[in-house]
Write an enzyme that holds these catalytic residues in place. Structure first.
Site, mmCIF file in Angstrom:
data_model
loop_
_atom_site.group_PDB
_atom_site.id
_atom_site.type_symbol
_atom_site.label_atom_id
_atom_site.label_comp_id
_atom_site.label_asym_id
_atom_site.label_seq_id
_atom_site.Cartn_x
_atom_site.Cartn_y
_atom_site.Cartn_z
ATOM 1 N N GLN A 1 0.546 -1.136 -0.857
ATOM 2 C CA GLN A 1 0.621 -2.079 -1.625
ATOM 3 C C GLN A 1 0.951 -1.866 -2.904
ATOM 4 O O GLN A 1 0.983 -0.900 -3.867
ATOM 5 C CB GLN A 1 -1.345 -2.515 -1.598
ATOM 6 C CG GLN A 1 -1.404 -4.125 -3.367
ATOM 7 C CD GLN A 1 -1.475 -4.855 -0.980
ATOM 8 O OE1 GLN A 1 -1.175 -4.742 -0.262
ATOM 9 N NE2 GLN A 1 -0.816 -5.849 -1.844
ATOM 10 N N ASP B 1 6.481 -3.907 6.343
ATOM 11 C CA ASP B 1 6.572 -4.565 4.848
ATOM 12 C C ASP B 1 8.872 -5.188 4.982
ATOM 13 O O ASP B 1 8.543 -6.756 4.211
ATOM 14 C CB ASP B 1 6.160 -4.170 3.841
ATOM 15 C CG ASP B 1 5.574 -4.933 3.189
ATOM 16 O OD1 ASP B 1 4.553 -5.588 4.061
ATOM 17 O OD2 ASP B 1 4.323 -4.170 2.326
ATOM 18 N N LYS C 1 -6.185 -7.580 4.261
ATOM 19 C CA LYS C 1 -5.558 -7.055 5.392
ATOM 20 C C LYS C 1 -6.499 -6.167 6.828
ATOM 21 O O LYS C 1 -5.698 -6.157 7.921
ATOM 22 C CB LYS C 1 -4.243 -6.080 5.130
ATOM 23 C CG LYS C 1 -2.975 -6.788 3.792
ATOM 24 C CD LYS C 1 -2.048 -5.930 3.261
ATOM 25 C CE LYS C 1 -1.675 -7.308 2.941
ATOM 26 N NZ LYS C 1 -0.586 -7.026 1.300
#
Ligand code: NAD
Length: 284
Positions: A97, A120, A53
Site C-alpha cells: 500500500q 498493482d 481490499k
C-alpha cells in the site's frame, strides 16, 4: 441526453465472474487464491483502502494475507517481509500500500515484487509490456476504465482521446491502453499549453488530475465521453471528481459520476489481476 456509466453495476458484474473463477481455481488447485497486502504505518486513508481490499477479497473467495508494520519499520524489515511473500507459494499477488513512510526507499521495495505477482501493475516490466501491447498485469484504475468503456460498447478506434494527467499509476498507463485500443491519444499535464483547445477536440476525455471542478463545460466537445478519475473533497467536505459534473454532463454522450464511477472498479481490477496471476501460476 447523456448516459451515466455506473461503476458499481459494472463492478458487481465483474466481481461475480471473478468469484466464479476463484471457486474454479480452488477446486482445480486445492487451495484458495491468495493476495498479500503490506501496510506500513498508520496513514488513515491507507488503512481504509486496505480494509476495503481485504473485505473485497473475502467476498470474492480470495484469501487475504494482511501484513502490518509500524510507522518506524526499517528498510530491511519491509524488504524481508516482501521477500518472504515473494517466496510463499500460497501468495499469488503482492500489494504494497502506497504511500510508504518517507524514510523508506519505495522503489527498492517495489522492485522486489516479481512481475508475475505484481497485481498493482506498477513494475517496470509490466509497464514495459503494456507499452509493447503484450500480455501483462495492468494498473487497476486505468484497466477499470477500459473495462467500463468496453462493456458500454464505446468505440475507441480512430477516436481522439485526451488524458489529463501523466502519473505512472493512472495517466501514463491510461494513455497506453487507449493507444493499444487504436485511439489517437494526447496526454496533457501541468505544463501543457492550450489545454482547453486540446480537450475540446476530445471524443474521449479522461481527467486524472486531483483538482475539483477542473474540467469545465467549455473544455468539453458536444457528445464526448467523459471519464472522471479524480477523487477530491469539495469545500463542504463532500467527495467529488475533477469534472464539474452538473455543467459538463449536458454536453456528454457518456459520463462517470464521482462517487460511483471509476472508484468501485479499481478494487475490482485488483481482484481481477490477482485471479489472472493465480491462474497463470497454476497454468489453468
Ligand atoms: P498525481 O498527482 O500523481 O498526478 C496528477 C497529474 O495531473 C499530474 O500528471 C499533473 O501533471 C496533472 N496536473 C496537475 N495540475 C494540472 C493542470 N493545471 N493542468 C493539467 N494537468 C495538471 O495524481 P494521480 O495519482 O495520477 O491521481 C489523479 C487523481 O485520480 C487524484 O484525484 C487521485 O485521488 C485519483 N485517483 C483515483 C483512483 C480511483 O480509484 N478512482 C485511483 C488513483 C487515483
Amino acid at each position: 441526453m447523456f448516459k451515466l456509466i455506473d461503476g458499481k453495476a459494472h463492478s458487481a458484474r465483474l466481481r461475480g465472474e471473478i468469484r466464479a473463477r476463484a471457486e474454479k481455481f480452488s477446486e482445480a488447485c486445492g487451495r484458495q487464491i491468495g493476495l498479500a497486502v503490506v501496510l506500513v504505518g498508520n496513514n488513515p486513508a491507507s488503512q481504509v483502502y486496505v480494509r476495503n481490499k481485504i473485505k473485497a477479497c473475502e467476498e470474492a473467495g480470495i484469501k487475504s494475507f494482511a501484513n502490518y508494520l509500524p510507522d518506524d519499520a526499517t528498510q530491511s524489515q519491509v524488504e524481508e517481509l516482501v521477500t518472504s511473500l515473494v517466496e510463499d507459494s500460497k501468495v499469488d499477488g503482492i500489494l504494497v500500500q502506497l504511500p510508504l513512510p518517507k524514510h523508506l526507499d519505495e522503489k527498492a521495495i517495489l522492485d522486489l515484487i516479481p512481475v508475475e505477482k505484481d497485481v498493482d501493475g506498477f513494475s517496470e516490466q509490466n509497464i514495459g509490456r503494456l507499452c509493447m501491447n503484450r500480455d501483462c498485469l495492468v494498473a487497476c484504475t486505468p484497466n477499470g476504465v477500459m473495462q467500463m468503456l468496453k462493456a458500454e460498447g464505446i468505440d475507441l478506434k480512430g477516436k481522439n482521446a485526451v488524458v489529463i494527467g501523466r502519473s505512472n499509476i493512472v495517466g501514463k498507463p491510461m494513455a497506453m491502453l487507449l493507444l493499444n485500443a487504436d485511439a489517437t491519444v494526447t496526454v496533457c499535464h501541468s505544463k501543457t499549453e492550450n489545454l482547453k483547445e486540446i480537450c475540446r477536440n476530445a471524443d474521449i476525455l479522461v481527467a486524472a488530475i486531483g483538482r475539483a471542478k477542473f474540467v469545465t463545460a467549455d473544455m468539453v466537445k458536444q457528445g464526448a465521453v467523459v471519464i472522471d478519475v479524480g477523487i477530491n473533497r469539495n469545500a463542504e467536505g463532500k467527495l467529488c471528481g475533477d469534472v464539474d459534473f452538473d455543467a459538463v454532463k449536458e454536453k456528454c454522450s457518456y459520463i462517470t459520476p464521482v462517487p460511483g464511477g471509476v472508484g468501485p472498479m479499481t478494487i475490482t481490477m485488483l481482484l481481477y489481476n490477482t485471479v489472472c496471476a493465480a491462474e497463470r501460476s497454476c497454468k489453468l
